[in-house]
Design an enzyme around this catalytic site. Structure first.
Site, PDB file in Angstrom:
ATOM      1  N   GLU A 157       0.793  -1.244   0.000  1.00  0.00           N
ATOM      2  CA  GLU A 157       0.000   0.000   0.000  1.00  0.00           C
ATOM      3  C   GLU A 157       0.821   1.289   0.000  1.00  0.00           C
ATOM      4  OE1 GLU A 157      -2.594  -0.520   3.385  1.00  0.00           O
ATOM      5  OE2 GLU A 157      -3.669  -2.166   2.450  1.00  0.00           O
ATOM      6  N   GLU A 262      -6.238 -10.769  -1.483  1.00  0.00           N
ATOM      7  CA  GLU A 262      -6.996 -10.626  -0.223  1.00  0.00           C
ATOM      8  C   GLU A 262      -8.490 -10.593  -0.545  1.00  0.00           C
ATOM      9  OE1 GLU A 262      -5.537  -7.411   2.246  1.00  0.00           O
ATOM     10  OE2 GLU A 262      -3.456  -7.818   1.759  1.00  0.00           O
TER      11      GLU A 262
HETATM   12  C1  GLA Z   1      -4.935  -4.724   4.253  1.00  0.00           C
HETATM   13  C2  GLA Z   1      -3.671  -5.463   4.647  1.00  0.00           C
HETATM   14  C3  GLA Z   1      -3.976  -6.750   5.350  1.00  0.00           C
HETATM   15  C4  GLA Z   1      -5.098  -6.621   6.342  1.00  0.00           C
HETATM   16  C5  GLA Z   1      -6.300  -6.036   5.675  1.00  0.00           C
HETATM   17  C6  GLA Z   1      -7.438  -5.908   6.634  1.00  0.00           C
HETATM   18  O1  GLA Z   1      -5.517  -5.178   3.127  1.00  0.00           O
HETATM   19  O2  GLA Z   1      -2.835  -5.738   3.562  1.00  0.00           O
HETATM   20  O3  GLA Z   1      -2.828  -7.173   6.013  1.00  0.00           O
HETATM   21  O4  GLA Z   1      -4.696  -5.826   7.420  1.00  0.00           O
HETATM   22  O5  GLA Z   1      -5.943  -4.754   5.217  1.00  0.00           O
HETATM   23  O6  GLA Z   1      -7.549  -6.943   7.521  1.00  0.00           O
END
Ligand code: GLA
Length: 372
Positions: A157, A262
């Protein structure tokens, strides 16, 4: 990589999940010639204290990510003090079950203790001190699992919604080259590990453009980036499938693989309606209107979720040559972070398995898709 996983799967015999709903094919078998299928695990999975969910993980997934066990605050809570207790269990679980093990994450602006950015006197660290800390951390953590953790989310990020680089402490103290350094240190620690750049909402035009420019620049500086991770924190209407299609193609054109890292699909009303800034620390107050499905998901929404998953997976399958892994953020609806973010204590339904670990209609919709 696909071949290794295929061999492992064949050696173990094609597995059929014996649920009380009858035999269900395993996700990892259904997609075995397309991509590997992962889940983010918490300690109850990899320490097997939640026997039902641990069994589900072994049944359906051939890749794993640790939700928190490898984040800076977990493995390196104080200067010079490392704690690998949970991380070791996580890696051992993956090895025991022949899974592709992902390391998440090395350099991020969240879940990194404050001391990292301070000197002994509590003043802001210098560039030299922070670079040294970053290197020590990466060499220690990646080095410990050299050859065992197969791929690392090196930077998480780094791009803002506007497409510019996030003004994190990393950026402010070291400057833009903290990114290149992170990839260099990770490569030094394990030259054979795959290195990733991971981020959310890259499907949004401005943010996507910023990330494309960043990857291009890092590549031109010699960073060994194997893949870009689209986090895949989606909803019933974001992203638009055409946007997703375009995003995958654009990154793939840079010569990197694209992973979905994710994945979950939020079915609840979103607050604020169109946030410009998403942060894991954004917490809002709940209300009945914002938490409408506490007694179960209505059939109509269940079907909408199933169709949404079907469209997402059709898109992933169309891009099977570019995508190596599709990982969910969690195993069942019970453990999803979306029950507590951005509002605490809601009842969300973002994954393929319900609170009892039973496959949902969304599961059926993805396993019915034509695979290779
Ligand atoms: C982001 C992070 C993850 C996690 C999610 C929420 O996407 O990359 O590690 O913390 O947020 O759980």
């Amino acid at each position: 990589m696909k071949n290794i996983i295929k061999t492992l799967t064949l050696a173990a015999g094609i597995s059929l999940a014996a649920t009380n709903l009858g035999a269900q094919p395993a996700l990892k078998d259904v997609f075995k010639n397309d991509f590997i299928i992962g889940a983010a695990l918490n300690p109850s999975h990899f320490c097997e204290t939640n026997a039902r969910e641990a069994a589900l993980v072994k049944q359906h997934f051939n890749a794993i990510t640790s939700e928190n066990a490898l984040k800076w605050e977990s493995v390196h809570p104080a200067p010079g003090r490392y704690d690998f207790t949970l991380a070791d269990r996580y890696v051992a679980f993956g090895e025991k079950n022949g899974m592709f093990i992902v390391g998440h994450t090395l350099v991020w602006h969240n879940q990194t203790p404050d001391w990292v950015f301070k000197d002994d006197q509590g003043k802001l660290a210098t560039r030299e001190l922070l670079l040294q800390r970053m290197r020590d951390h990466i060499i220690a953590v990646v080095g410990r699992y050299k050859g065992r953790i197969k791929g690392w989310d090196v930077v998480n990020e780094a791009v803002e919604e506007s497409g510019t680089l996030r003004q994190s402490q990393w950026m402010k103290i070291i400057g833009e080259d903290y990114l290149l350094k992170a990839y260099q240190f990770a490569h030094e620690a394990d030259p054979r590990a795959e290195l990733y750049y991971n981020d959310y909402w890259l499907e949004r035009p401005l943010k996507g453009k910023g990330a494309l420019a960043l990857i291009k620049k890092l590549q031109s500086q010699g960073a060994k980036i194997h893949a870009v991770g689209l986090q895949g924190h989606y909803s019933l209407d974001f992203p638009d499938i055409a946007q997703l299609d375009r995003t995958i193609s654009e990154f793939a054109k840079l010569g990197v693989k694209v992973n979905i890292t994710e994945l979950d699909v939020d079915v609840l009303p979103w607050v604020p309606p169109d946030p410009q800034v998403a942060s894991v620390f954004m917490i809002f107050k709940s209300s009945a209107q914002l938490d409408p499905y506490t007694n179960g998901l209505p059939d109509s929404v269940q079907q909408e979720l199933a169709q949404r998953y079907s469209k997402l997976f059709s898109t992933f399958l169309r891009h099977r040559n570019e995508i190596e892994r599709v990982s969910f953020w969690g195993v069942t609806d019970a453990g999803s972070w979306l029950n507590s973010w951005p509002i605490q204590g809601r009842t969300n339904y973002p994954l393929l398995f319900d609170r009892q670990g039973r496959p949902k209609p969304a599961f059926d919709s993805v396993i019915q898709l034509p695979t290779r």
